[in-house]
Enzyme design. Structure first.
Site, PDB file in Angstrom:
ATOM      1  N   ARG A   1     -10.473 -11.561   1.636  1.00 30.49           N
ATOM      2  CA  ARG A   1     -11.276 -12.644   1.049  1.00 30.49           C
ATOM      3  C   ARG A   1     -10.540 -13.977   1.122  1.00 30.49           C
ATOM      4  NH1 ARG A   1     -11.480  -9.328  -4.503  1.00 30.49           N
ATOM      5  NH2 ARG A   1     -11.204  -7.649  -3.000  1.00 30.49           N
TER       6      ARG A   1
ATOM      7  N   LYS B   1       0.834  -1.203   0.000  1.00 34.16           N
ATOM      8  CA  LYS B   1       0.000   0.000   0.000  1.00 34.16           C
ATOM      9  C   LYS B   1       0.868   1.252   0.000  1.00 34.16           C
ATOM     10  CE  LYS B   1      -3.979  -1.857   2.557  1.00 34.16           C
ATOM     11  NZ  LYS B   1      -4.984  -1.710   1.495  1.00 34.16           N
TER      12      LYS B   1
END
Ligand code: BES
Ligand code: MN
Ligand code: ZN
Length: 494
Positions: A353, A279
């Site tokens: 996920r 990130k």
């Protein structure tokens, strides 16, 4: 903190502060008029002088009141009388409790629901008051070394309701006290820095929760056992981290023995750097909140245990860090989930996920009547809904409706977005059964569709809380959401 319901006709005990609602143009409710009369016209004197207009959420303290139910009267604006309902009530109780938390009153009585609130039953009026008091008094357990300001003295809070609603209000207080404890539990965990709140720390929190409540049990699986279960997708996320991953399994048995439980699956990424798909630096500190789904499951357990809810619940929390390193999973790596499906990890930052799909598969062994996963899953959901509604996804209309209704009742709202094959198709891979990401479009929906592919035969819903679980900026910190929604649904939903 002590709460008690009071009948409007019998509320004679003098307290340090009476909270009284005033409508725009100085209209007083019956409850307010009663306080005014008993205090020798203290309220009407203020209104006559033009010092208070009743504008929504404005407050005006009258101090040194000699007679009547309280030495202070806090006037709170309720807005136009015609528009008074649950929203105006919640805003008023919020404003009043914020004021109280800054002052010196040790006990207080709210008369805001003294005549009832249109569209809101007395149980919820009481529950919202309790949650509001606790939220106002909440302090982040910070690590500031300067001397702390003194704790507010408030320790008793009365809630005046119409005589006939006394029992309902008592029930609401009971729920509110439990929900507030769950919210505080979640906030404390989520607000901790990631060097303190590690996967092992969350596991310890689960164990101490089980120790505190006979109705709760906790089991913690270590990496060896997680590997034995075949959770290759979950383990691919923790590969780059030196902190060991954990799978936390909670059980609350408040329902009948043998009744199918509800399963809550919470995302427990204690820090999300993005992994090799690293990130950008701005705001990366906020990725300590990436375990908010896990914390909300722990908070919901705390609440149902405190309330003694008549349901069976299992909580499943896959928890680890998402870090880059020489051993970390790389874009293009293919992993095998517990369900057997292979996944091409195109972006290591879509890690939520990957841990949740194995958590959902694990939930099957409890034969749950519903599975709800809770996750700070996508930035796309923050773009779509902001901070006010969380994203709600389910192919089951009934389940979606009951969760949305619980959110409305609890004042912790969720907005439904679609799950559909057209979106799931975007997760196709040339090399594995599916990819873990699609393109930029509909990012919250494709994330939900990824999970959907693991829910065959389950009654399943997904809550994307990336926008609602914490605030950024000057008020940075956990909100405790969606604990109120989850608990309301467990108590009254379905
Ligand atoms: N934890 C983030 C989602 C997130 C973003 C939560 C912002 C709160 C605020 C999640 O793991 C993530 O990184 N998602 C990616 C998915 C993308 C790579 C498909 C995202 O949203 O950018
Ligand atoms: Mn991520
Ligand atoms: Zn994440």
């Amino acid at each position: 903190m002590q709460f008690h319901a009071m009948k409007a006709g019998a509320a004679r005990q003098r307290t340090a502060c009476a909270i009284v609602g005033v409508h725009e143009s100085g209209l007083l409710s019956d409850a307010a008029r009663r306080v005014d009369r008993a205090s020798g016209g203290a309220i009407t004197r203020v209104l006559k002088r033009g010092d208070f207009s009743g504008k929504a959420t404005d407050t005006f303290p009258i101090v040194g009141v000699r007679r009547g139910p309280a030495e202070r009267i806090l006037l709170v604006g309720l807005g136009a009388k015609s528009g008074f309902g649950r929203k105006a009530y919640r805003r008023a109780i919020f404003a009043a409790t914020q004021w109280l938390a800054k002052g010196g009153a040790a006990n207080a009585t709210s008369w805001l629901a003294g005549d009832g609130v249109p569209g809101l039953d007395a149980g919820y009026a009481a529950r919202h008051a309790v949650e509001s008091v606790h939220n106002a008094l909440y302090r982040i357990p910070d690590l500031k070394t300067a001397k702390k300001p003194p704790q507010p003295k408030l320790s008793r809070f009365g809630i005046v309701v119409p005589d006939a609603d006394h029992a309902a209000a008592e029930r609401g207080i009971r729920e509110g006290v439990g929900v507030a404890a769950g919210i505080a539990f979640m906030k404390d965990l989520a607000n901790l820095p990631a060097n303190v709140c590690t996967p092992s720390y969350l596991a310890d929190a689960a164990r101490s929760l089980a120790k505190a409540h006979k109705s709760v049990s906790a089991r913690v699986l270590e990496e060896r056992e997680i590997r034995r279960l075949g959770m290759g997708s979950f383990l691919s996320v923790t590969r780059g981290s030196d902190e060991p991953a954990r799978l936390i399994v909670l059980e609350y048995s408040g329902g009948r023995k043998g009744d199918a439980p509800v399963a809550l699956v919470g995302k427990g990424i204690t820090f999300d750097t993005g992994g090799i798909s690293l990130k950008q630096p701005p705001g990366m500190d906020e990725m300590k909140f990436d375990m908010s789904g896990a914390a909300s499951v722990l908070g919901a357990f705390k609440a149902v245990a405190a309330i003694g809810a008549a349901v069976n619940v299992v909580g499943i929390i896959p928890t680890c860090e998402n870090m880059p390193s020489g051993r970390a999973t790389k874009p293009g790596d293919i992993v095998t989930s517990m369900a057997g499906k292979t996944i091409e990890v195109l972006n290591t930052d879509a890690e939520g996920r990957l841990i949740l799909c194995d958590g959902i598969t694990y939930a099957r062994r409890f034969k749950p009547r519903a599975v709800v996963d809770i996750a700070t899953l996508t930035g796309a959901c923050v773009i779509a809904l902001g901070a006010h509604y969380c994203g709600l996804f389910s192919p089951d209309d009934g389940l979606a409706a009951s969760l949305a209704a619980a959110g409305e009742r609890a004042d912790d709202r969720a907005w439904r977005l679609p799950v559909a094959e057209e979106y799931a198709d975007l997760l196709k891979s040339n090399f594995a059964d599916m990819a873990n990401v699609a393109g930029r479009e509909a990012g919250a929906i494709t994330a939900a569709c990824f999970l959907w592919k693991f829910t065959d035969g389950l009654r399943w819903a997904h809550l994307d809380i990336a926008g609602s679980a914490y605030l950024t900026g000057a008020h940075k910190g956990s909100t405790g959401r969606p604990v109120p929604l989850l608990v309301d649904w467990l108590l009254h939903g379905d």
